[in-house]
Design an enzyme around this catalytic site. Sequence first.
Site, PDB file in Angstrom:
ATOM      1  N   ASN A 110       1.746  29.738  43.003  1.00 52.73           N
ATOM      2  CA  ASN A 110       0.596  30.086  43.827  1.00 52.73           C
ATOM      3  C   ASN A 110       1.050  30.271  45.271  1.00 52.73           C
ATOM      4  O   ASN A 110       1.958  29.605  45.754  1.00 52.73           O
ATOM      5  CB  ASN A 110      -0.549  29.075  43.693  1.00 52.73           C
ATOM      6  CG  ASN A 110      -0.178  27.642  43.963  1.00 52.73           C
ATOM      7  OD1 ASN A 110       0.918  27.181  43.644  1.00 52.73           O
ATOM      8  ND2 ASN A 110      -1.104  26.902  44.546  1.00 52.73           N
ATOM      9  N   ILE A 111       0.396  31.230  45.931  1.00 51.77           N
ATOM     10  CA  ILE A 111       0.728  31.599  47.301  1.00 51.77           C
ATOM     11  C   ILE A 111      -0.579  31.646  48.078  1.00 51.77           C
ATOM     12  O   ILE A 111      -1.417  32.512  47.833  1.00 51.77           O
ATOM     13  CB  ILE A 111       1.435  32.963  47.340  1.00 51.77           C
ATOM     14  CG1 ILE A 111       2.689  32.934  46.454  1.00 51.77           C
ATOM     15  CG2 ILE A 111       1.776  33.353  48.780  1.00 51.77           C
ATOM     16  CD1 ILE A 111       3.256  34.295  46.130  1.00 51.77           C
ATOM     17  N   GLU A 112      -0.748  30.684  48.991  1.00 50.93           N
ATOM     18  CA  GLU A 112      -2.002  30.578  49.743  1.00 50.93           C
ATOM     19  C   GLU A 112      -1.981  31.441  50.998  1.00 50.93           C
ATOM     20  O   GLU A 112      -0.925  31.876  51.462  1.00 50.93           O
ATOM     21  CB  GLU A 112      -2.267  29.121  50.129  1.00 50.93           C
ATOM     22  CG  GLU A 112      -2.555  28.246  48.943  1.00 50.93           C
ATOM     23  CD  GLU A 112      -2.853  26.809  49.301  1.00 50.93           C
ATOM     24  OE1 GLU A 112      -3.371  26.103  48.429  1.00 50.93           O
ATOM     25  OE2 GLU A 112      -2.569  26.377  50.443  1.00 50.93           O
ATOM     26  N   CYS A 135      -2.968  33.127  42.591  1.00 52.91           N
ATOM     27  CA  CYS A 135      -2.609  32.052  41.663  1.00 52.91           C
ATOM     28  C   CYS A 135      -1.255  32.317  41.011  1.00 52.91           C
ATOM     29  O   CYS A 135      -0.799  33.458  40.917  1.00 52.91           O
ATOM     30  CB  CYS A 135      -3.663  31.936  40.573  1.00 52.91           C
ATOM     31  SG  CYS A 135      -5.294  31.459  41.163  1.00 52.91           S
ATOM     32  N   GLU A 142      -0.443  32.160  37.862  1.00 50.85           N
ATOM     33  CA  GLU A 142      -0.545  32.952  36.638  1.00 50.85           C
ATOM     34  C   GLU A 142      -0.591  34.447  36.955  1.00 50.85           C
ATOM     35  O   GLU A 142       0.106  35.253  36.335  1.00 50.85           O
ATOM     36  CB  GLU A 142      -1.803  32.562  35.844  1.00 50.85           C
ATOM     37  CG  GLU A 142      -1.837  31.109  35.436  1.00 50.85           C
ATOM     38  CD  GLU A 142      -2.529  30.188  36.451  1.00 50.85           C
ATOM     39  OE1 GLU A 142      -3.142  29.208  36.012  1.00 50.85           O
ATOM     40  OE2 GLU A 142      -2.449  30.456  37.670  1.00 50.85           O
ATOM     41  N   CYS A 165      -7.685  29.308  36.296  1.00 51.63           N
ATOM     42  CA  CYS A 165      -9.023  29.605  36.811  1.00 51.63           C
ATOM     43  C   CYS A 165      -9.626  30.783  36.045  1.00 51.63           C
ATOM     44  O   CYS A 165      -8.946  31.456  35.269  1.00 51.63           O
ATOM     45  CB  CYS A 165      -8.958  29.903  38.315  1.00 51.63           C
ATOM     46  SG  CYS A 165      -8.289  31.523  38.733  1.00 51.63           S
ATOM     47  N   CYS A 174      -7.897  34.199  36.637  1.00 54.18           N
ATOM     48  CA  CYS A 174      -6.647  34.321  35.878  1.00 54.18           C
ATOM     49  C   CYS A 174      -6.922  34.553  34.395  1.00 54.18           C
ATOM     50  O   CYS A 174      -6.237  35.349  33.743  1.00 54.18           O
ATOM     51  CB  CYS A 174      -5.774  33.087  36.080  1.00 54.18           C
ATOM     52  SG  CYS A 174      -5.049  33.025  37.735  1.00 54.18           S
TER      53      CYS A 174
END
Length: 140
Positions: free
Chosen positions: A43-45, A54, A56, A94, A97
Amino acid sequence: MIDVKVLIDKAFEAQQFCYTPYSGFNVGAALLCDNGNIYKGCNIENAAFTPTNCAERTAFFKAISEGDNKFTAIAIVGNKNGLKPGEGDFCAPCAVCRQVMAEFCDLDTFKVYIAKSRDEYLEYTLGELLPLAFTGKDIK
């Protein structure tokens, strides 16, 4: 089919590269293609949150951008910064995803492994995680 534990190991490897300065919640994913290729994602915010991606979806988008679009399974791991494998809880994908998975995967055969550790994991089909899925068939 690859050993599930190998796929889970790859998801934990991917988790090491997360960029999560806001939530501190690190998710790793390892996506298995039918040709045996494995694509890892984390995941990359983003400060604006909406552009956050996310793990996935990162794995799926990497695979598709490299020409692989037939998938058999994904392993997903996630926990707060500082927790070791087995110390956290199961981290399910989620809804966004799950919807991306439904775009590219068979609901009855695609496997989703949600793992706390190499030995503690749950196995689902995508259809079990996304009943009554909306797919391309619904708009034809």
